[in-house]
Design a protein around this motif. Structure first.
Motif, mmCIF file in Angstrom:
data_model
loop_
_atom_site.group_PDB
_atom_site.id
_atom_site.type_symbol
_atom_site.label_atom_id
_atom_site.label_comp_id
_atom_site.label_asym_id
_atom_site.label_seq_id
_atom_site.Cartn_x
_atom_site.Cartn_y
_atom_site.Cartn_z
ATOM 1 N N PHE A 32 -18.435 1.138 -20.556
ATOM 2 C CA PHE A 32 -18.808 -0.274 -20.574
ATOM 3 C C PHE A 32 -20.329 -0.386 -20.678
ATOM 4 O O PHE A 32 -21.064 0.438 -20.122
ATOM 5 C CB PHE A 32 -18.326 -0.983 -19.306
ATOM 6 N N TYR A 33 -20.786 -1.418 -21.390
ATOM 7 C CA TYR A 33 -22.209 -1.649 -21.528
ATOM 8 C C TYR A 33 -22.764 -2.315 -20.268
ATOM 9 O O TYR A 33 -22.045 -3.056 -19.590
ATOM 10 C CB TYR A 33 -22.501 -2.541 -22.742
ATOM 11 N N PRO A 34 -24.047 -2.086 -19.937
ATOM 12 C CA PRO A 34 -24.654 -2.778 -18.795
ATOM 13 C C PRO A 34 -24.521 -4.294 -18.958
ATOM 14 O O PRO A 34 -24.815 -4.836 -20.023
ATOM 15 C CB PRO A 34 -26.121 -2.330 -18.847
ATOM 16 N N GLY A 35 -24.056 -4.965 -17.927
ATOM 17 C CA GLY A 35 -23.911 -6.413 -17.964
ATOM 18 C C GLY A 35 -22.597 -6.890 -18.550
ATOM 19 O O GLY A 35 -22.294 -8.093 -18.510
#
Length: 204
Positions: A32-35
């Protein structure tokens, strides 16, 4: 229902697993990407932590100068007709039980007691098909949470049993399982388990 839950989570890059002594947990199957939002879901049941001088809407949990009490039970607050309508199917059953209590005893119904009352009411409404059931919205997911009765001392066990008896006395239903309610009181004791959001009572 487990297979249905796994299927519902698969497209979100998530899977459910069970760990010894920890119970159900949520694992990722991709990066998952940050944020990035991993998952967002409404709690199975929840109640605001109202006090004598600070109340919140049962529908949206917002504080307002224009909150109005339920005209029947006089326990629950709503900020608008829309919030009242959104909660009505569940509150109707809860309201019936609360309204039978003497006024002074209604004021003594704590958020924890209300939470268990609503938990029972919602599970019954779902079993009667009055409220929709889905893979991510059903009492089976609550049952799967680990009870922590073996981790608490006798004094705490007695407290859970007393609170479960109070829930039974308030609801006055013949099918109440007091042991099950007492165990449900013990389930939020671990702050590390996924799913505790279902039990959280909010305050500010």
């Amino acid at each position: 229902m487990t297979e249905e839950l796994q299927s519902a989570l698969e497209n979100r890059g998530l899977t459910v697993s069970n760990l010894p002594d920890k119970g159900r947990c949520l694992l990722t199957t991709r990066d998952f990407y940050p944020g990035e939002v991993i998952i967002s879901h409404e709690p199975y049941v929840c109640v605001p932590n109202n006090s004598a001088d600070h109340s919140k809407c049962d529908g949206c949990f917002e504080s307002s100068l224009h909150l109005k009490k339920c005209s029947r039970c006089r326990v629950v607050f709503y900020c608008s007709a829309a919030c009242q309508k959104s909660e009505w199917k569940l509150h109707r059953v809860e309201c019936e039980a609360l309204s039978k209590l003497p006024k002074e005893k209604r004021r003594a119904v704590t958020p924890s007691l209300r939470l268990m009352i609503r938990l029972y009411c919602r599970s019954k409404l779902q079993s009667q098909k009055a409220i929709a059931v889905s893979a991510m919205d059903n009492y089976g997911l609550v049952e799967a949470l680990v009870a922590h009765m073996s981790e608490v001392d006798e004094k705490q066990k007695v407290l859970y049993a007393q609170m479960a008896n109070l829930v039974s006395l308030i609801l006055q239903r013949p099918d109440i399982n007091i042991k099950e309610i007492a165990e449900n009181f013990s389930k939020p004791q671990s702050s590390t388990r996924v799913g505790n959001v279902q039990w959280k009572t909010y305050s500010s």
